[in-house]
Design a protein around this motif. Structure first.
Motif, PDB file in Angstrom:
ATOM      1  N   UNK A   1      13.950   7.509  -9.908  1.00 23.59           N
ATOM      2  CA  UNK A   1      14.693   6.985  -8.743  1.00 23.59           C
ATOM      3  C   UNK A   1      14.034   7.449  -7.450  1.00 23.59           C
ATOM      4  N   UNK A   2      13.557   8.704  -7.442  1.00 25.21           N
ATOM      5  CA  UNK A   2      12.915   9.213  -6.219  1.00 25.21           C
ATOM      6  C   UNK A   2      11.630   8.424  -5.922  1.00 25.21           C
ATOM      7  N   UNK A   3      10.878   8.070  -6.978  1.00 21.43           N
ATOM      8  CA  UNK A   3       9.663   7.264  -6.753  1.00 21.43           C
ATOM      9  C   UNK A   3      10.036   5.863  -6.252  1.00 21.43           C
ATOM     10  N   UNK A   4      11.101   5.292  -6.808  1.00 21.70           N
ATOM     11  CA  UNK A   4      11.522   3.957  -6.343  1.00 21.70           C
ATOM     12  C   UNK A   4      11.931   4.005  -4.872  1.00 21.70           C
ATOM     13  N   UNK A   5      12.607   5.082  -4.486  1.00 17.27           N
ATOM     14  CA  UNK A   5      12.995   5.230  -3.075  1.00 17.27           C
ATOM     15  C   UNK A   5      11.775   5.212  -2.167  1.00 17.27           C
ATOM     16  N   UNK A   6      10.734   5.897  -2.617  1.00 17.77           N
ATOM     17  CA  UNK A   6       9.532   5.942  -1.776  1.00 17.77           C
ATOM     18  C   UNK A   6       8.841   4.585  -1.735  1.00 17.77           C
ATOM     19  N   UNK A   7       8.808   3.905  -2.878  1.00 15.34           N
ATOM     20  CA  UNK A   7       8.190   2.562  -2.889  1.00 15.34           C
ATOM     21  C   UNK A   7       8.928   1.656  -1.923  1.00 15.34           C
ATOM     22  N   UNK A   8      10.227   1.846  -1.878  1.00 15.70           N
ATOM     23  CA  UNK A   8      11.066   1.006  -1.046  1.00 15.70           C
ATOM     24  C   UNK A   8      10.808   1.244   0.436  1.00 15.70           C
ATOM     25  N   UNK A   9      10.441   2.487   0.793  1.00 16.73           N
ATOM     26  CA  UNK A   9      10.390   2.804   2.218  1.00 16.73           C
ATOM     27  C   UNK A   9       8.995   2.934   2.804  1.00 16.73           C
ATOM     28  N   UNK A  10       7.974   3.087   1.983  1.00 18.07           N
ATOM     29  CA  UNK A  10       6.689   3.487   2.553  1.00 18.07           C
ATOM     30  C   UNK A  10       5.938   2.380   3.287  1.00 18.07           C
ATOM     31  N   UNK A  11       5.307   2.758   4.397  1.00 21.80           N
ATOM     32  CA  UNK A  11       4.500   1.802   5.169  1.00 21.80           C
ATOM     33  C   UNK A  11       3.099   1.703   4.574  1.00 21.80           C
ATOM     34  N   UNK A  12       2.444   0.594   4.802  1.00 22.23           N
ATOM     35  CA  UNK A  12       1.077   0.416   4.307  1.00 22.23           C
ATOM     36  C   UNK A  12       0.131   1.368   4.994  1.00 22.23           C
ATOM     37  N   UNK A  13      -0.931   1.698   4.311  1.00 19.85           N
ATOM     38  CA  UNK A  13      -1.945   2.537   4.945  1.00 19.85           C
ATOM     39  C   UNK A  13      -3.338   2.026   4.561  1.00 19.85           C
ATOM     40  N   UNK A  14      -4.332   2.433   5.348  1.00 20.94           N
ATOM     41  CA  UNK A  14      -5.703   2.098   4.962  1.00 20.94           C
ATOM     42  C   UNK A  14      -6.450   3.390   4.682  1.00 20.94           C
ATOM     43  N   UNK A  15      -7.552   3.283   3.927  1.00 18.98           N
ATOM     44  CA  UNK A  15      -8.303   4.487   3.588  1.00 18.98           C
ATOM     45  C   UNK A  15      -8.901   5.090   4.844  1.00 18.98           C
ATOM     46  N   UNK A  16      -8.993   6.439   4.859  1.00 18.83           N
ATOM     47  CA  UNK A  16      -9.472   7.129   6.048  1.00 18.83           C
ATOM     48  C   UNK A  16     -10.962   6.911   6.271  1.00 18.83           C
ATOM     49  N   UNK A  17     -11.717   6.771   5.218  1.00 18.50           N
ATOM     50  CA  UNK A  17     -13.157   6.667   5.388  1.00 18.50           C
ATOM     51  C   UNK A  17     -13.664   5.389   4.756  1.00 18.50           C
ATOM     52  N   UNK A  18     -14.782   4.893   5.288  1.00 14.98           N
ATOM     53  CA  UNK A  18     -15.454   3.798   4.606  1.00 14.98           C
ATOM     54  C   UNK A  18     -15.203   2.452   5.192  1.00 14.98           C
TER      55      UNK A  18
END
Ligand code: KIV
Ligand code: ZN
Length: 512
Positions: free
Chosen positions: A495-512
Motif C-alpha cells: 500500500x505504501x508503494x501504491x501511495x507513492x506511485x499515486x503521488x510522485x512527479x516525473x523526473x529525468x535522469x541527472x546525467x546524460x
C-alpha cells in the motif's frame, strides 16, 4: 590547528540515481534532517532542473535546513543554473554545483563538443552562476579520465570566474588509490590559482575502491572535501560511503591529521533510515553500519574483547550509534519515556501529532511483542513518517488462511481515499494472496520488481520489515512496511508503494 575535511553528502542526489532508490519529497526532507543532525557540512539535496518534484525537494530542504549548506546540482547551462538558484533562495547557506564532462570520450561521444567549446561553456556557466550565488562548485565530470593539461586549463578558467570548490570525479570508478591521489596532486600543481579554491574528490565504487580512492585524494592529493553517501548508495556499485570515510579519518587521525565535524553517534540511525526508505538492505558485514560490524563470534576474540576491548575493536560501537540491541521499552512505558528514547536515537519527529501517532503504534506493537528493541522503534518511526505523508490508501486489517495442500486465501480491509473497502483473493502463498487482493480493487497494473523481507532484530519474535518495489510507466518506487506478522508487513509495504506511485512527479535522469 588541524585542517578541516569538508563532508559533502550526496545521498539525496547521486544516491537517488541508483535504480530503484527514488525518494519522495518528504522522505528526502526526513533524511536531510538526519544529515543535519549528523553535522554534514554540505547536503546535495537534488538536481532542481531535472523535474518539478526535484525542484520542490531542493526548495523544501533549503527552507528547512539551517546548519548545513544546501546544494543543488545543475548542468552547465543558464536554465539549469537559474532553476538551482531559484530552489535555493530560502537557504541559510546555499551552493550551486555545476558540471560538464571533460574527458575526450565524454566530450566527443556524449556531448559532441570540442574541448574548446567545453572550456567556453564551463567558463560561461560559472560566470553566470557566480552572479546568483557566492558559493559555486564546479565538477569536471569523468575528470579522472581527462587529459590533465586540458583539465588544468578548465579548472584555472573556472576558478578565475569565481568557482570556490573544484571537484574531480572518478565518475566511472576506474581509479586506483595511488594513481588518483597523484592525479589530484599533479593537477593542483599545474593550476596556477589552485589555492583560491577548495579541492574535492567524488569517487564511484565500480572496482570497490571508492573509499580508498577518496582517502588517497585527501592524503596524497591534498583534497579537503569528500563527496559521499550514506551506506555508499549511488549509481551502479555506488559512491564513497560516508560512514567509512568519516570513521577512517576519525580513527586514524594520527595518519590523516584532519578534523571532521560529523557527530558520528547519528550514523547508525542515518544508515537505517536510508536503507528503509530506499529498500537497499545493508549487508551484515558492511563496515561500521553492518549488523556484524561489532560482533565477535570466535571464542578467542570474545575472550580478548572481554579482557580489553581494544584487543579486537578499533572503534566503539556506541560511538557510531549502536546501542547493543538492548531492550529499551515495554508495554508499560509512557509517552515521555518513548519520546526520550527517540531523542537518544537521534530521531526528531516534526510535530506532536507525529509523536502521538508513533506512540500509538508503539503501544500496539508492545501489546503483541514483549521485548521492544531500538531497531523496532526505528522501523516504527520510519514507516510512520512514510505512511503519514500520503493518504490515498491505508491499511486497516487482514485475515488469511493457508494450509498444506490448500490454496492460500486473503481478505484485506484498507482505506481508499478515506473510505473503507474490503477485497479478497487467492494466491500462491499468503503474501501473494494479500497483494492480489489489494490489486483486485486498485488495478494499478504496476509490476513488482523487488520483494524483500528482513527480520528487524534477528529472532522469530522480531518484526518483519518488508520492502516492495513497484514499476509503472517508467517510474520506480519503494514501499516499506513493518509488523510482527510478515503478511501484514507485506500488505502495508504494498500500500505504501501504491501511495507513492499515486503521488510522485516525473523526473529525468541527472546525467546524460
Ligand atoms: O559522478 C559524477 O561525475 C557526478 C558529477 C555530476 C559530480 O556525479
Ligand atoms: Zn557521481
Amino acid at each position: 590547528m588541524a585542517d578541516k575535511l569538508i563532508i559533502f553528502d550526496t545521498t539525496l542526489r547521486d544516491g537517488e540515481q541508483s535504480p530503484g532508490a527514488s525518494m519522495t519529497r518528504d522522505e528526502k526532507l526526513r533524511i536531510a534532517r538526519q544529515l543535519e543532525r549528523l553535522r554534514v557540512d554540505v547536503i546535495e539535496a537534488g538536481f532542481a532542473a531535472s523535474s518539478n518534484g526535484d525542484f520542490e525537494a531542493v526548495q523544501t530542504i533549503a527552507n528547512a535546513i539551517k546548519d548545513s549548506t544546501v546544494c543543488s546540482l545543475s548542468r552547465a547551462n543558464d536554465r539549469d543554473i537559474s532553476r538551482a538558484a531559484e530552489a535555493l533562495k530560502g537557504a541559510n547557506s546555499g551552493r550551486i554545483h555545476t558540471f560538464i564532462a571533460t574527458s575526450p570520450l565524454h566530450m566527443e561521444k556524449k556531448l559532441r563538443m570540442t574541448p574548446e567549446q567545453v572550456l567556453e561553456q564551463a567558463t560561461q556557466a560559472v560566470r553566470f552562476a557566480r552572479n546568483l550565488c557566492a558559493d559555486i562548485e564546479f565538477s569536471a565530470e569523468d575528470g579522472y579520465r581527462s587529459e590533465i593539461d586540458f583539465l588544468a586549463r578548465v579548472v584555472e578558467a573556472v576558478i578565475n570566474e569565481g568557482a570556490t570548490t573544484i571537484n574531480i570525479p572518478d565518475t566511472v570508478g576506474y581509479a586506483i588509490p595511488e594513481l588518483y591521489g597523484n592525479f589530484i596532486k599533479t593537477l593542483r600543481e599545474k593550476v596556477p590559482n589552485a589555492d583560491k579554491a577548495i579541492w574535492s574528490v567524488h569517487c564511484h565504487n565500480d572496482l570497490g575502491m571508492a573509499v580508498a580512492n577518496s582517502l588517497a585524494g585527501v592524503k596524497i592529493g591534498g583534497a579537503r572535501q569528500v563527496e559521499c553517501t550514506i551506506n555508499g548508495l549511488g549509481e551502479r556499485a555506488g559512491n564513497c560511503s560516508l560512514e567509512e570515510v568519516v570513521m577512517a579519518v576519525k580513527t586514524r587521525r594520527d595518519y590523516f591529521g584532519l578534523d571532521v565535524g560529523i557527530d558520528a553517534q547519528h550514523i547508525v540511525a542515518a544508515s537505517r533510515m536510508v536503507s528503509q526508505t530506499t529498500g537497499f538492505v545493508v549487508q551484515p558485514n558492511k563496515a561500521v553500519v553492518g549488523a556484524n560490524a561489532f560482533a565477535h563470534a570466535s571464542g578467542i576474540h570474545q575472550d580478548g574483547v572481554l579482557k580489553a576491548r581494544d584487543t579486537y575493536e578499533i572503534m566503539r560501537a556506541e560511538d557510531v550509534g549502536w546501542s547493543a540491541n538492548k531492550i529499551v521499552l515495554g508495554k508499560l512505558s509512557g509517552r515521555n519515556a518513548f519520546k526520550q528514547r527517540l531523542q537518544e536515537l537521534g530521531v526528531e519527529l516534526d510535530s506532536e501529532s507525529e509523536i502521538n501517532n508513533a506512540f500509538t503504534r508503539f503501544k500496539e506493537l508492545a501489546d503483541r511483542k514483549s521485548e521492544i528493541f531500538d531497531e523496532d522503534i526505528l522501523a516504527l518511526v520510519n514507516s510512520e513518517g512514510a505512511a503519514a505523508e500520503q493518504d490515498q490508501y491505508g491499511f486497516v486489517s487482514l485475515s488469511q488462511r493457508s494450509e498444506t495442500g490448500e490454496q492460500p486465501h486473503a481478505t484485506i480491509v484498507f482505506t481508499a481515499q478515506g473510505k473503507e473497502v474490503k477485497s479478497e483473493s487467492t494466491g500462491n502463498g499468503p503474501v501473494d494472496a494479500s497483494m492480489k487482493a489489494i490489486e483486485a480493487f486498485v488495478h494499478s497494473g504496476a509490476e513488482m520488481v523487488l520483494y524483500s523481507v528482513n527480520a528487524i532484530s534477528g529472532s522469530t519474535e522480531s518484526q518483519g520489515e518488508v520492502t516492495v518495489r513497484l514499476q509503472n510507466s517508467g517510474r520506480v518506487v519503494n514501499g516499506v512496511g513493518a509488523d510482527p506478522d510478515i503478511v501484514v508487513a507485506s500488505a502495508k509495504a504494498y500500500l505504501s508503494a501504491l501511495n507513492k506511485l499515486h503521488s510522485k512527479a516525473d523526473r529525468v535522469a541527472a546525467q546524460g
